[in-house]
Design a protein around this motif. Sequence first.
Motif, PDB file in Angstrom:
ATOM      1  N   ALA A  69       0.826  -1.210   0.000  1.00  0.00           N
ATOM      2  CA  ALA A  69       0.000   0.000   0.000  1.00  0.00           C
ATOM      3  C   ALA A  69       0.861   1.260   0.000  1.00  0.00           C
ATOM      4  N   VAL A  70       1.968   1.244   0.729  1.00  0.00           N
ATOM      5  CA  VAL A  70       2.857   2.410   0.759  1.00  0.00           C
ATOM      6  C   VAL A  70       3.454   2.644  -0.620  1.00  0.00           C
ATOM      7  N   ARG A  71       3.897   1.572  -1.285  1.00  0.00           N
ATOM      8  CA  ARG A  71       4.443   1.706  -2.644  1.00  0.00           C
ATOM      9  C   ARG A  71       3.418   2.308  -3.599  1.00  0.00           C
ATOM     10  N   ALA A  72       2.151   2.003  -3.367  1.00  0.00           N
ATOM     11  CA  ALA A  72       1.084   2.517  -4.226  1.00  0.00           C
ATOM     12  C   ALA A  72       0.729   3.968  -3.906  1.00  0.00           C
ATOM     13  N   LEU A 132       0.657   5.004   4.544  1.00  0.00           N
ATOM     14  CA  LEU A 132       1.914   5.670   4.908  1.00  0.00           C
ATOM     15  C   LEU A 132       1.860   6.171   6.343  1.00  0.00           C
ATOM     16  N   ALA A 133       0.717   6.759   6.732  1.00  0.00           N
ATOM     17  CA  ALA A 133       0.577   7.242   8.104  1.00  0.00           C
ATOM     18  C   ALA A 133       0.676   6.102   9.108  1.00  0.00           C
ATOM     19  N   ARG A 134       0.027   4.970   8.804  1.00  0.00           N
ATOM     20  CA  ARG A 134       0.105   3.811   9.697  1.00  0.00           C
ATOM     21  C   ARG A 134       1.519   3.231   9.720  1.00  0.00           C
ATOM     22  N   ALA A 135       2.183   3.263   8.573  1.00  0.00           N
ATOM     23  CA  ALA A 135       3.555   2.753   8.508  1.00  0.00           C
ATOM     24  C   ALA A 135       4.480   3.593   9.385  1.00  0.00           C
ATOM     25  N   GLU A 189       7.607   4.424  14.362  1.00  0.00           N
ATOM     26  CA  GLU A 189       7.895   5.245  15.534  1.00  0.00           C
ATOM     27  C   GLU A 189       7.547   4.553  16.850  1.00  0.00           C
ATOM     28  N   SER A 190       6.822   3.454  16.762  1.00  0.00           N
ATOM     29  CA  SER A 190       6.327   2.798  17.967  1.00  0.00           C
ATOM     30  C   SER A 190       7.459   2.196  18.796  1.00  0.00           C
ATOM     31  N   ASP A 191       7.354   2.332  20.117  1.00  0.00           N
ATOM     32  CA  ASP A 191       8.287   1.691  21.035  1.00  0.00           C
ATOM     33  C   ASP A 191       7.693   0.425  21.652  1.00  0.00           C
ATOM     34  N   HIS A 192       6.495   0.051  21.193  1.00  0.00           N
ATOM     35  CA  HIS A 192       5.854  -1.142  21.740  1.00  0.00           C
ATOM     36  C   HIS A 192       6.611  -2.384  21.291  1.00  0.00           C
ATOM     37  N   THR A 222      13.244   9.442  13.233  1.00  0.00           N
ATOM     38  CA  THR A 222      12.819  10.249  12.094  1.00  0.00           C
ATOM     39  C   THR A 222      13.392   9.717  10.796  1.00  0.00           C
ATOM     40  N   GLY A 223      14.531   9.034  10.851  1.00  0.00           N
ATOM     41  CA  GLY A 223      15.113   8.461   9.635  1.00  0.00           C
ATOM     42  C   GLY A 223      14.193   7.467   8.961  1.00  0.00           C
ATOM     43  N   ASP A 224      13.441   6.689   9.734  1.00  0.00           N
ATOM     44  CA  ASP A 224      12.517   5.721   9.145  1.00  0.00           C
ATOM     45  C   ASP A 224      11.351   6.397   8.432  1.00  0.00           C
ATOM     46  N   PRO A 225      10.687   7.408   9.028  1.00  0.00           N
ATOM     47  CA  PRO A 225       9.651   8.120   8.282  1.00  0.00           C
ATOM     48  C   PRO A 225      10.155   8.763   6.993  1.00  0.00           C
TER      49      PRO A 225
END
Length: 341
Positions: free
Chosen positions: A23-26, A32-35, A40-43, A145-148
């Motif tokens: 979905a992100v590639r599309a 993208l927001a969920r990705a 960013e999650s620390d869970h 932030t590098g991952d986003p």
Amino acid sequence: MEVERRSAETDTAKFDAGEMAVAVRAGDRRALARAITLAESDHPDHAAEAVALIDALLPETGGAIRPGSSGAPGVGKSTFIETFGMYLLGQGHRVAVLAVDPTSRRSGGSILGDKTRMDRLARAEQAFIRPSPAGNTLGGVARRTGDPIALCEAAGFDVVIVETVGVGQSETAVSGLVDMFLLIIAPGGGDELQGIKRGIVELADLVLVNKNDGDLRDAASRIASEYQGALSLLRSDSPDWTVPVMRCSALKETGIENIWAAVERHREMLTASGEKAHRRARQAKETLWAEITEALLAELRDAPSTAAMIPALETEVATGNVSPRAAAQQLLGKSKRDGND
């Protein structure tokens, strides 16, 4: 365009990295927001899926221009980024903005809400704005932030702008994430305000004097000359680049075209000299060690034996009975002994 925020994500307990990557590639903005939320999650339950997602999208990353902006509060960073972003959209680019806000100690959320100051850009179909709280990171940049940035690139955004808190010398962390560091200043701030930025001027690839309009035009010209003179005494980070000082008015939308031309010249210089590849490699290594540091700290806090020691050590340090260094050695020594058992 939807302005994405952490609070808008309702189902963060379950992620499918494979489906999300497709979905992100599309270019699916919600995906993208969920990705980004996942990244960013620390869970602990999200760690494996986050790694799988980033690894799956890695071939699609690295192609965007990555400018970062910094400057003291009140210089007009958000107004500049909106005007700059709208100009880039007019040139056919797709623009993502990662606006790292100060964090509320009570809620953990962003407290400035830069999205509210980029209304035009927020409504543009080819733009994406993601505010993220800076958390406890000293540099004003969210730890991951590098991952986003990489996720936005995988989603097809060819310009990814990182706007940071802008609170002083600790703000230099942005230079470890981007290809070009834009320092934004404003005339009429006074010596105290200019002094806030003294420690990061030497990291700037481009200095922008904003608010070059109306009654501030003469002051903007004077400040630009002063900064140009100061920069001439500093050794440039790159032997192939002389840091320019440029004036603009984000409010009046003047000077923006010349700024973009400077960004493109800088990109061409980085690519031709091989410095871009070297800089990205250095940033990747720094990110590696940041992740290792965070992981080791988490293990110390979570391991039953060391976790049980922490409250007592904190009390001893707070009351002055034990030095912080000695307490740290006790904790690390316990961890090492447990690891050898």
